[in-house]
Design a protein around this motif. Structure first.
Motif, PDB file in Angstrom:
ATOM      1  N   ALA A 114       4.968 -39.987 -67.627  1.00  0.00           N
ATOM      2  CA  ALA A 114       5.909 -39.799 -66.523  1.00  0.00           C
ATOM      3  C   ALA A 114       7.227 -39.277 -67.071  1.00  0.00           C
ATOM      4  N   LEU A 115       7.843 -38.361 -66.335  1.00  0.00           N
ATOM      5  CA  LEU A 115       9.066 -37.691 -66.786  1.00  0.00           C
ATOM      6  C   LEU A 115      10.229 -38.034 -65.859  1.00  0.00           C
ATOM      7  N   ASP A 116      11.299 -38.545 -66.434  1.00  0.00           N
ATOM      8  CA  ASP A 116      12.523 -38.818 -65.681  1.00  0.00           C
ATOM      9  C   ASP A 116      13.445 -37.618 -65.840  1.00  0.00           C
ATOM     10  N   ILE A 117      13.660 -36.894 -64.754  1.00  0.00           N
ATOM     11  CA  ILE A 117      14.420 -35.646 -64.803  1.00  0.00           C
ATOM     12  C   ILE A 117      15.811 -35.883 -64.225  1.00  0.00           C
ATOM     13  N   VAL A 118      16.821 -35.591 -65.026  1.00  0.00           N
ATOM     14  CA  VAL A 118      18.215 -35.786 -64.628  1.00  0.00           C
ATOM     15  C   VAL A 118      18.976 -34.486 -64.867  1.00  0.00           C
ATOM     16  N   ASP A 119      19.610 -33.980 -63.817  1.00  0.00           N
ATOM     17  CA  ASP A 119      20.413 -32.746 -63.927  1.00  0.00           C
ATOM     18  C   ASP A 119      19.621 -31.609 -64.563  1.00  0.00           C
ATOM     19  N   GLY A 120      18.356 -31.470 -64.160  1.00  0.00           N
ATOM     20  CA  GLY A 120      17.554 -30.335 -64.605  1.00  0.00           C
ATOM     21  C   GLY A 120      16.987 -30.454 -66.004  1.00  0.00           C
ATOM     22  N   LYS A 121      17.108 -31.632 -66.629  1.00  0.00           N
ATOM     23  CA  LYS A 121      16.573 -31.846 -67.973  1.00  0.00           C
ATOM     24  C   LYS A 121      15.731 -33.125 -67.984  1.00  0.00           C
ATOM     25  N   ILE A 122      14.784 -33.185 -68.895  1.00  0.00           N
ATOM     26  CA  ILE A 122      13.978 -34.390 -69.045  1.00  0.00           C
ATOM     27  C   ILE A 122      14.768 -35.404 -69.863  1.00  0.00           C
ATOM     28  N   ALA A 123      15.168 -36.494 -69.224  1.00  0.00           N
ATOM     29  CA  ALA A 123      15.979 -37.518 -69.885  1.00  0.00           C
ATOM     30  C   ALA A 123      15.136 -38.677 -70.407  1.00  0.00           C
ATOM     31  N   GLY A 124      13.944 -38.838 -69.865  1.00  0.00           N
ATOM     32  CA  GLY A 124      13.078 -39.931 -70.299  1.00  0.00           C
ATOM     33  C   GLY A 124      11.615 -39.548 -70.177  1.00  0.00           C
ATOM     34  N   ILE A 125      10.841 -39.905 -71.183  1.00  0.00           N
ATOM     35  CA  ILE A 125       9.389 -39.709 -71.158  1.00  0.00           C
ATOM     36  C   ILE A 125       8.758 -41.081 -71.338  1.00  0.00           C
ATOM     37  N   TYR A 126       7.917 -41.471 -70.380  1.00  0.00           N
ATOM     38  CA  TYR A 126       7.294 -42.794 -70.398  1.00  0.00           C
ATOM     39  C   TYR A 126       5.780 -42.625 -70.475  1.00  0.00           C
ATOM     40  N   VAL A 127       5.196 -43.115 -71.560  1.00  0.00           N
ATOM     41  CA  VAL A 127       3.763 -42.931 -71.813  1.00  0.00           C
ATOM     42  C   VAL A 127       3.082 -44.298 -71.830  1.00  0.00           C
ATOM     43  N   VAL A 128       2.094 -44.470 -70.967  1.00  0.00           N
ATOM     44  CA  VAL A 128       1.318 -45.709 -70.957  1.00  0.00           C
ATOM     45  C   VAL A 128      -0.044 -45.428 -71.580  1.00  0.00           C
ATOM     46  N   ARG A 129      -0.343 -46.146 -72.682  1.00  0.00           N
ATOM     47  CA  ARG A 129      -1.590 -45.992 -73.427  1.00  0.00           C
ATOM     48  C   ARG A 129      -2.424 -47.271 -73.445  1.00  0.00           C
ATOM     49  N   ASN A 130      -1.817 -48.383 -73.134  1.00  0.00           N
ATOM     50  CA  ASN A 130      -2.515 -49.660 -73.149  1.00  0.00           C
ATOM     51  C   ASN A 130      -3.663 -49.628 -72.143  1.00  0.00           C
ATOM     52  N   PRO A 131      -4.918 -49.708 -72.593  1.00  0.00           N
ATOM     53  CA  PRO A 131      -6.045 -49.612 -71.658  1.00  0.00           C
ATOM     54  C   PRO A 131      -6.062 -50.726 -70.619  1.00  0.00           C
ATOM     55  N   ASP A 132      -5.441 -51.864 -70.933  1.00  0.00           N
ATOM     56  CA  ASP A 132      -5.391 -52.957 -69.961  1.00  0.00           C
ATOM     57  C   ASP A 132      -4.594 -52.565 -68.719  1.00  0.00           C
ATOM     58  N   LYS A 133      -3.704 -51.581 -68.861  1.00  0.00           N
ATOM     59  CA  LYS A 133      -2.863 -51.160 -67.740  1.00  0.00           C
ATOM     60  C   LYS A 133      -3.403 -49.932 -67.024  1.00  0.00           C
ATOM     61  N   LEU A 134      -4.536 -49.423 -67.467  1.00  0.00           N
ATOM     62  CA  LEU A 134      -5.068 -48.168 -66.937  1.00  0.00           C
ATOM     63  C   LEU A 134      -6.429 -48.327 -66.268  1.00  0.00           C
ATOM     64  N   GLY A 135      -6.940 -49.560 -66.244  1.00  0.00           N
ATOM     65  CA  GLY A 135      -8.272 -49.784 -65.706  1.00  0.00           C
ATOM     66  C   GLY A 135      -8.421 -49.330 -64.262  1.00  0.00           C
ATOM     67  N   HIS A 136      -7.350 -49.485 -63.442  1.00  0.00           N
ATOM     68  CA  HIS A 136      -7.442 -49.093 -62.033  1.00  0.00           C
ATOM     69  C   HIS A 136      -7.501 -47.587 -61.852  1.00  0.00           C
ATOM     70  N   LEU A 137      -7.302 -46.818 -62.945  1.00  0.00           N
ATOM     71  CA  LEU A 137      -7.352 -45.348 -62.871  1.00  0.00           C
ATOM     72  C   LEU A 137      -8.665 -44.792 -63.406  1.00  0.00           C
ATOM     73  N   ASP A 138      -9.576 -45.642 -63.848  1.00  0.00           N
ATOM     74  CA  ASP A 138     -10.784 -45.166 -64.527  1.00  0.00           C
ATOM     75  C   ASP A 138     -11.554 -44.137 -63.700  1.00  0.00           C
ATOM     76  N   GLY A 139     -11.625 -44.310 -62.402  1.00  0.00           N
ATOM     77  CA  GLY A 139     -12.381 -43.377 -61.565  1.00  0.00           C
ATOM     78  C   GLY A 139     -11.838 -41.974 -61.591  1.00  0.00           C
TER      79      GLY A 139
END
Length: 291
Positions: free
Chosen positions: A262-287
């Motif tokens: 996920a990208l947090d965009i502030v004033d036309g620039k990417i200010a934050g990049i948030y990456v979730v890799r923990n499989p325990d948090k991604l199970g609901h997206l498996d489909g």
């Protein structure tokens, strides 16, 4: 299903989306939110519903108190969590949970006490009067006003002043994904803010930085390392999406696991990049990987 349970389900289901939104925003966990809402249903089933004037208010109160109980134990879990912690990613197809609450705001809520979080969410996000909030968290209305006011000070900076519209945001996501996969450093340099931060949540289950990477130079070095890795093991795009209110994408990585960015965009620039890799948090997206 017995008649009593069926009747309880019929009267409960219209409230489930709102209750799930309350629980997810309180807990930052899809699985925990679903468990809390199911627990609330079981209590609803065994309650004398003829004595309840306002079903929604009653159920919000039950869910809020259940969430406060969960937060007491989850605080300890966060203290021993390996690496940075991020909320479970909620994508645009789950918009009922993601609406109006962006990932930076969810992270700001993490810095609040459970009661501050409850008072702020119920009043400022869900529009409940302080008298209703007081009933939900078992505090006086005046105390609830103070809790919400303190919370509001903490989260004020997390609310974007100029929201990026969805179309423009997804264009950013597409350009960033292409540049990071092909190693287009010139494009990446033009997209990143000077104070950019990259936060990756692997939870000790998959490789991820032990702390957030802060600053343009440090992040560019990371991008160079990632580009070399992608040259031999590229990410497979599953879809571009809105993730916790931010533009981003879901990918299938070389290890066969899903990942969200996920990208947090502030004033036309990417200010934050948030990456979730923990499989325990991604199970609901498996489909998603199969669609």
């Amino acid at each position: 299903m017995d008649a009593g349970r069926a009747d309880a389900a019929i009267s409960f289901e219209p409230h489930r989306p709102r209750l799930t939104r309350v629980a997810y925003r309180m807990l930052g966990s899809v699985a925990d939110a679903e468990d809390v809402v199911q627990d609330a249903f079981l209590r609803w089933h065994t309650t004398d519903r003829s004595e309840i004037d306002n079903a929604e208010a009653f159920l919000v109160r039950v869910v809020t108190r259940l969430c406060l109980d969960v937060l007491k134990s989850s605080r300890r879990k966060r203290e021993i969590y390996i690496g940075p912690w991020l909320p479970d990613p909620v994508v645009d197809s789950e918009a009922d949970m993601a609406e109006d609450v962006t990932l930076p705001l969810l992270l700001a809520l993490e810095r609040l006490s459970p009661l501050e979080r409850a008072a702020f969410l119920l009043h400022d996000v869900f529009g409940m009067e302080f008298e209703e909030v007081a009933t939900a968290i078992d505090r006086e209305p005046a105390a609830c006003r103070q809790l919400a006011a303190r919370a509001r000070q903490h989260v004020h900076e997390a609310r974007p002043r100029f929201a990026v519209d969805q179309r423009r945001g997804l264009e950013f996501a597409e350009a960033f994904f292409a540049a990071s996969q092909t190693g287009d450093m010139a494009m990446l340099k033009s997209m990143l803010a000077a104070d950019i931060t990259v936060t990756a949540d692997g939870g000790g289950k998959r490789p991820a930085g032990p702390v957030p990477i802060v600053g343009f130079d440090a992040v560019m070095k990371l991008m160079e390392r990632m580009a070399r890795m992608f040259a031999s093991a590229p990410s497979q795009l599953v879809r571009f999406a809105t993730i916790n209110g931010l533009p981003g994408f879901v990918t299938l990585e070389a290890d066969g696991e899903l990942q969200t960015t996920a990208l947090d965009i502030v004033d036309g620039k990417i200010a934050g990049i948030y990456v979730v890799r923990n499989p325990d948090k991604l199970g609901h997206l498996d489909g998603m990987a199969l669609n």
